[in-house]
Design a protein around this motif. Structure first.
Motif, mmCIF file in Angstrom:
data_model
loop_
_atom_site.group_PDB
_atom_site.id
_atom_site.type_symbol
_atom_site.label_atom_id
_atom_site.label_comp_id
_atom_site.label_asym_id
_atom_site.label_seq_id
_atom_site.Cartn_x
_atom_site.Cartn_y
_atom_site.Cartn_z
ATOM 1 N N VAL A 91 0.818 -1.210 0.000
ATOM 2 C CA VAL A 91 0.000 0.000 0.000
ATOM 3 C C VAL A 91 0.852 1.261 0.000
ATOM 4 C CG1 VAL A 91 -1.753 1.303 1.246
ATOM 5 C CG2 VAL A 91 -1.872 -1.194 1.199
ATOM 6 N N GLU A 92 1.832 1.350 0.920
ATOM 7 C CA GLU A 92 2.618 2.570 1.062
ATOM 8 C C GLU A 92 4.055 2.421 0.594
ATOM 9 O OE1 GLU A 92 2.254 3.825 5.081
ATOM 10 O OE2 GLU A 92 0.143 4.417 4.898
ATOM 11 N N SER A 93 4.688 1.309 0.904
ATOM 12 C CA SER A 93 6.110 1.125 0.573
ATOM 13 C C SER A 93 6.315 1.019 -0.934
ATOM 14 C CB SER A 93 6.645 -0.146 1.244
ATOM 15 O OG SER A 93 6.472 -0.093 2.639
ATOM 16 N N PRO A 94 7.505 1.409 -1.421
ATOM 17 C CA PRO A 94 7.796 1.277 -2.856
ATOM 18 C C PRO A 94 7.815 -0.181 -3.306
ATOM 19 C CG PRO A 94 9.349 2.777 -1.799
ATOM 20 C CD PRO A 94 8.597 2.093 -0.712
ATOM 21 N N CYS A 95 8.296 -1.060 -2.418
ATOM 22 C CA CYS A 95 8.405 -2.473 -2.782
ATOM 23 C C CYS A 95 8.552 -3.319 -1.524
ATOM 24 C CB CYS A 95 9.604 -2.699 -3.713
ATOM 25 S SG CYS A 95 11.184 -2.156 -3.018
ATOM 26 N N GLU A 125 1.807 2.220 -7.591
ATOM 27 C CA GLU A 125 1.176 3.490 -7.245
ATOM 28 C C GLU A 125 2.063 4.346 -6.343
ATOM 29 O OE1 GLU A 125 -2.598 2.329 -5.651
ATOM 30 O OE2 GLU A 125 -3.510 2.193 -7.636
ATOM 31 N N ASN A 126 3.281 3.877 -6.080
ATOM 32 C CA ASN A 126 4.215 4.651 -5.278
ATOM 33 C C ASN A 126 4.977 5.629 -6.172
ATOM 34 O OD1 ASN A 126 7.208 4.899 -4.106
ATOM 35 N ND2 ASN A 126 5.820 4.533 -2.391
ATOM 36 N N ALA A 127 5.161 6.864 -5.701
ATOM 37 C CA ALA A 127 5.797 7.916 -6.509
ATOM 38 C C ALA A 127 7.235 7.555 -6.879
ATOM 39 C CB ALA A 127 5.760 9.245 -5.760
#
Length: 208
Positions: free
Chosen positions: A73-77, A119-121
Motif C-alpha cells: 500500500v505505502e512502501s515502494p516495494c 502506485e508509489n511515486a
C-alpha cells in the motif's frame, strides 16, 4: 505472529475452523478484487513490465523474479519468499542456531520475489527514467538501495551492511547538496554511481 514458537506452531496447524492460514510475507496471497480492480492491476502490470525487467537485470540472482504487487500500500516495494520456503523470521531464527544444519539452508531459504508498488511515486519516477534510458547509471544504485531497504523492512538481514551504509551516506550528501570535495554541489543531482570515483577506488562499494 513473530515469536519464534509461532513459526513452528502455525506451520503445523495449517488451518483453524476451516480457515487456512496464509502468510502475508509469502507468495500466493490472494486478495478479493472487483472486476475494475483486476482490470486496473492488469493495466499497471503492463505499464511496469519494462521496469520489472530492468530491476531483475540489475539484481540478477538476488531475486527470482520481479512482479507488480497488489498487496503493498505505502512502501515502494517488498520482498516475499516462496510458498513452501522459510519466512524472513524463520530464516533469522535458523541463522541464530549454534548447531544448525546448513545443508537445509540452501533450498529452504528460497529465492526471494520482489513485488513493486506501481502506485508509489518513487517507483513511478524510476519507471519513467528506465523508459527514457534503461542504461542510466543512477538506476542501478537506486534499485540496489531499494532492494537493500526492502530486505530490512521485510525482516531479512543484510549480507553487507557497510555497502548499504555507504549508499545511505551518499544519498545524504546529495540531499544536503554536498559534493565529494565538501563544497556546494551543482544544481543538477549527480548520478549515484560515479564512474570517475569507481576508477579511483570508489568511495562506495558496489554489490556484485
Amino acid at each position: 505472529m513473530f515469536d519464534a514458537i509461532d513459526e513452528y506452531s502455525v506451520g503445523q496447524l495449517k488451518e483453524f475452523e476451516g480457515k487456512k492460514f496464509v502468510s502475508a510475507t509469502k507468495e500466493g496471497l490472494k486478495l478479493d478484487e472487483t472486476e475494475d480492480e483486476k482490470k486496473k492491476h492488469e493495466e499497471l502490470k503492463a505499464k511496469f513490465e519494462g521496469l520489472c525487467k530492468v530491476i531483475k537485470d540489475v539484481l540478477g540472482d538476488k531475486v527470482e523474479k520481479v512482479v507488480v504487487s497488489d498487496r503493498v500500500v505505502e512502501s515502494p516495494c517488498c520482498l516475499v519468499t516462496g510458498e513452501y520456503g522459510w519466512t524472513a523470521n524463520m530464516e533469522r531464527i535458523m541463522k541464530a542456531q549454534a548447531l544448525r544444519d546448513s545443508s537445509m539452508a540452501g533450498y529452504m531459504s528460497s529465492k526471494k520475489t520482489m513485488e513493486i508498488n506501481p502506485e508509489n511515486a518513487i517507483m513511478d519516477e524510476l519507471r519513467k527514467r528506465a523508459d527514457d534510458d534503461k542504461n542510466d547509471k543512477s538506476i542501478k544504485d537506486l534499485v540496489l538501495l531499494l532492494f537493500e531497504t526492502a530486505l530490512l523492512t521485510s525482516g531479512f538481514s543484510l549480507d553487507e551492511p557497510n555497502t548499504f551504509g555507504n549508499r545511505i551516506h551518499r544519498m545524504l550528501k546529495l540531499g544536503l547538496s554536498i559534493d565529494e570535495d565538501g563544497g556546494d554541489a551543482e544544481a543538477d543531482m549527480p548520478p549515484l554511481e560515479d564512474p570517475e570515483a569507481d576508477a579511483e577506488g570508489s568511495k562506495m562499494e558496489e554489490v556484485d
